[in-house]
Design a protein around this motif. Sequence first.
Motif, PDB file in Angstrom:
ATOM      1  N   ASP A 109      65.989  23.743  19.982  1.00  0.00           N
ATOM      2  CA  ASP A 109      66.959  24.562  20.713  1.00  0.00           C
ATOM      3  C   ASP A 109      66.615  26.048  20.592  1.00  0.00           C
ATOM      4  O   ASP A 109      66.870  26.674  19.553  1.00  0.00           O
ATOM      5  CB  ASP A 109      68.371  24.307  20.177  1.00  0.00           C
ATOM      6  N   PRO A 110      66.050  26.643  21.636  1.00  0.00           N
ATOM      7  CA  PRO A 110      65.694  28.070  21.596  1.00  0.00           C
ATOM      8  C   PRO A 110      66.881  29.022  21.585  1.00  0.00           C
ATOM      9  O   PRO A 110      66.685  30.240  21.505  1.00  0.00           O
ATOM     10  CB  PRO A 110      64.870  28.255  22.889  1.00  0.00           C
ATOM     11  N   THR A 111      68.108  28.502  21.651  1.00  0.00           N
ATOM     12  CA  THR A 111      69.264  29.397  21.612  1.00  0.00           C
ATOM     13  C   THR A 111      69.746  29.667  20.184  1.00  0.00           C
ATOM     14  O   THR A 111      70.800  30.283  19.999  1.00  0.00           O
ATOM     15  CB  THR A 111      70.449  28.837  22.437  1.00  0.00           C
ATOM     16  N   VAL A 112      68.996  29.225  19.191  1.00  0.00           N
ATOM     17  CA  VAL A 112      69.363  29.545  17.806  1.00  0.00           C
ATOM     18  C   VAL A 112      68.901  30.951  17.431  1.00  0.00           C
ATOM     19  O   VAL A 112      68.935  31.323  16.255  1.00  0.00           O
ATOM     20  CB  VAL A 112      68.789  28.522  16.791  1.00  0.00           C
ATOM     21  N   GLY A 113      68.484  31.731  18.405  1.00  0.00           N
ATOM     22  CA  GLY A 113      67.929  33.061  18.155  1.00  0.00           C
ATOM     23  C   GLY A 113      68.811  33.968  17.325  1.00  0.00           C
ATOM     24  O   GLY A 113      68.331  34.663  16.422  1.00  0.00           O
ATOM     25  N   ASN A 114      70.116  33.989  17.604  1.00  0.00           N
ATOM     26  CA  ASN A 114      71.023  34.832  16.816  1.00  0.00           C
ATOM     27  C   ASN A 114      71.025  34.424  15.354  1.00  0.00           C
ATOM     28  O   ASN A 114      71.061  35.270  14.451  1.00  0.00           O
ATOM     29  CB  ASN A 114      72.446  34.749  17.386  1.00  0.00           C
ATOM     30  N   LEU A 115      70.992  33.121  15.107  1.00  0.00           N
ATOM     31  CA  LEU A 115      70.993  32.628  13.731  1.00  0.00           C
ATOM     32  C   LEU A 115      69.654  32.878  13.049  1.00  0.00           C
ATOM     33  O   LEU A 115      69.605  33.194  11.857  1.00  0.00           O
ATOM     34  CB  LEU A 115      71.329  31.131  13.724  1.00  0.00           C
ATOM     35  N   VAL A 116      68.550  32.762  13.793  1.00  0.00           N
ATOM     36  CA  VAL A 116      67.235  33.091  13.240  1.00  0.00           C
ATOM     37  C   VAL A 116      67.228  34.541  12.767  1.00  0.00           C
ATOM     38  O   VAL A 116      66.755  34.858  11.667  1.00  0.00           O
ATOM     39  CB  VAL A 116      66.127  32.861  14.290  1.00  0.00           C
ATOM     40  N   ASN A 117      67.786  35.431  13.594  1.00  0.00           N
ATOM     41  CA  ASN A 117      67.867  36.847  13.213  1.00  0.00           C
ATOM     42  C   ASN A 117      68.778  37.043  11.999  1.00  0.00           C
ATOM     43  O   ASN A 117      68.445  37.769  11.057  1.00  0.00           O
ATOM     44  CB  ASN A 117      68.387  37.676  14.387  1.00  0.00           C
ATOM     45  N   ALA A 118      69.926  36.397  12.044  1.00  0.00           N
ATOM     46  CA  ALA A 118      70.916  36.603  10.982  1.00  0.00           C
ATOM     47  C   ALA A 118      70.430  36.112   9.626  1.00  0.00           C
ATOM     48  O   ALA A 118      70.704  36.731   8.592  1.00  0.00           O
ATOM     49  CB  ALA A 118      72.224  35.900  11.348  1.00  0.00           C
ATOM     50  N   TRP A 119      69.671  35.013   9.636  1.00  0.00           N
ATOM     51  CA  TRP A 119      69.152  34.493   8.373  1.00  0.00           C
ATOM     52  C   TRP A 119      67.916  35.248   7.906  1.00  0.00           C
ATOM     53  O   TRP A 119      67.392  34.974   6.820  1.00  0.00           O
ATOM     54  CB  TRP A 119      68.837  33.000   8.511  1.00  0.00           C
ATOM     55  N   GLY A 120      67.426  36.184   8.722  1.00  0.00           N
ATOM     56  CA  GLY A 120      66.329  37.048   8.283  1.00  0.00           C
ATOM     57  C   GLY A 120      64.949  36.611   8.697  1.00  0.00           C
ATOM     58  O   GLY A 120      63.958  37.017   8.088  1.00  0.00           O
ATOM     59  N   PHE A 121      64.826  35.810   9.776  1.00  0.00           N
ATOM     60  CA  PHE A 121      63.516  35.316  10.187  1.00  0.00           C
ATOM     61  C   PHE A 121      63.141  35.738  11.611  1.00  0.00           C
ATOM     62  O   PHE A 121      62.224  35.165  12.201  1.00  0.00           O
ATOM     63  CB  PHE A 121      63.475  33.788  10.066  1.00  0.00           C
ATOM     64  N   PHE A 141      77.437  30.263  20.329  1.00  0.00           N
ATOM     65  CA  PHE A 141      76.394  30.783  21.207  1.00  0.00           C
ATOM     66  C   PHE A 141      75.123  29.922  21.161  1.00  0.00           C
ATOM     67  O   PHE A 141      74.074  30.332  21.651  1.00  0.00           O
ATOM     68  CB  PHE A 141      76.048  32.221  20.816  1.00  0.00           C
ATOM     69  N   VAL A 142      75.219  28.734  20.559  1.00  0.00           N
ATOM     70  CA  VAL A 142      74.073  27.836  20.429  1.00  0.00           C
ATOM     71  C   VAL A 142      74.235  26.655  21.376  1.00  0.00           C
ATOM     72  O   VAL A 142      75.319  26.087  21.501  1.00  0.00           O
ATOM     73  CB  VAL A 142      73.936  27.332  18.977  1.00  0.00           C
ATOM     74  N   GLY A 143      73.151  26.297  22.038  1.00  0.00           N
ATOM     75  CA  GLY A 143      73.153  25.163  22.960  1.00  0.00           C
ATOM     76  C   GLY A 143      72.435  25.525  24.249  1.00  0.00           C
ATOM     77  O   GLY A 143      72.950  26.312  25.042  1.00  0.00           O
ATOM     78  N   LEU A 144      71.253  24.951  24.461  1.00  0.00           N
ATOM     79  CA  LEU A 144      70.476  25.306  25.656  1.00  0.00           C
ATOM     80  C   LEU A 144      71.134  24.810  26.936  1.00  0.00           C
ATOM     81  O   LEU A 144      70.816  25.282  28.023  1.00  0.00           O
ATOM     82  CB  LEU A 144      69.052  24.754  25.536  1.00  0.00           C
ATOM     83  N   HIS A 145      72.076  23.867  26.814  1.00  0.00           N
ATOM     84  CA  HIS A 145      72.825  23.418  27.987  1.00  0.00           C
ATOM     85  C   HIS A 145      73.738  24.525  28.525  1.00  0.00           C
ATOM     86  O   HIS A 145      74.263  24.413  29.638  1.00  0.00           O
ATOM     87  CB  HIS A 145      73.655  22.179  27.655  1.00  0.00           C
TER      88      HIS A 145
END
Length: 328
Positions: A109-121, A141-145
């Motif tokens: 799921d490419p919409t995990v971007g906010n969480l990737v940023n928030a966790w520091g990656f 804000f997660v879910g490519l659908h």
Amino acid sequence: MKTFKFSLFLGIILLFTSCKNELKTTDFTLKGFVFGTTYKITYLNGTQNFQKPIDSLFRLVNKSLSTYIPTSDISKINNGDTTIVVDEMFAEVFKKSKRIYNETDGFFDPTVGNLVNAWGFGPKNEKIDLTNEQVSNQMQFVGLHKVELQNHKIVKENPKIYLDFNSIAKGYGIDVIARFFNSKGIANYLIEIGGEIRAKGTKKNNNPWLIKLVNPTENTNGYKTLNLSNKSMATSGNYRKFRISEDGKKYVHTINPKTGFAIESNLLSASVIANLDCADVDAYATAFMAMGLEKTKAFIVKNNSIKVILIYLNEDGNLEEFTNYTYN
């Protein structure tokens, strides 16, 4: 006499043309830095050095898909610009992502971007140790659908949805170079970017393209040898890219899109090998790390054409392997 002169003249032209077409060929190895990592590209029997066109293709991929470049199309879209008309590269990656998102039940799921940023990656390098409440808030804000491609423009249910194709774009970059080589008639090549690989044909003397799988332990020696001729391979793992919080917790870069957390599992690495685009195997490898060992096993039973090498720690802390790949 005229016929003789004409035949002699024609023969000279054909001889000259034949010599001109017999261009000298050589083998090339190109090395450099792209997509935040290194690359090595080897192709055989080439007639010219393709460094410049390859660099141009890399720039096009970055311009379209890099979240680390503020002026890229994806960065502008993430910043709320709804006027961006995406190019064919973006459209292809988006469509592939949608398909694999559905195939993996949302574990890719490419919409995990906010969480990737928030966790520091991610590019923002925030490094926040999120609370359960904060994770829950981000999960809306997660879910490519929740994202569609309409008339060459990205349409989101919520403008805060952040797209991050970094888990598929590196493989896609390899595919772009492979297609370029195919268009130039290059029959034998190996393209490697940051450990992701696509190979075609053979090396010299018809030897297969062989690589060594990385051992995901402290030992840096090769794990096993793989034949990648006419195949793509990608490996995803949490044994290198992780961070330790101030209270000693270990956070890994693979975000579980079902939970929003970046918690380590016993699955150390997932290598995917298939006669597919490298973008596809790149995305599957990411999905399998999020799925974990047992769910990945179940997926492979139903999709046996996709070969995997899953390296994990058993209950005793010893290294074990699950695979449906035949070593040769």
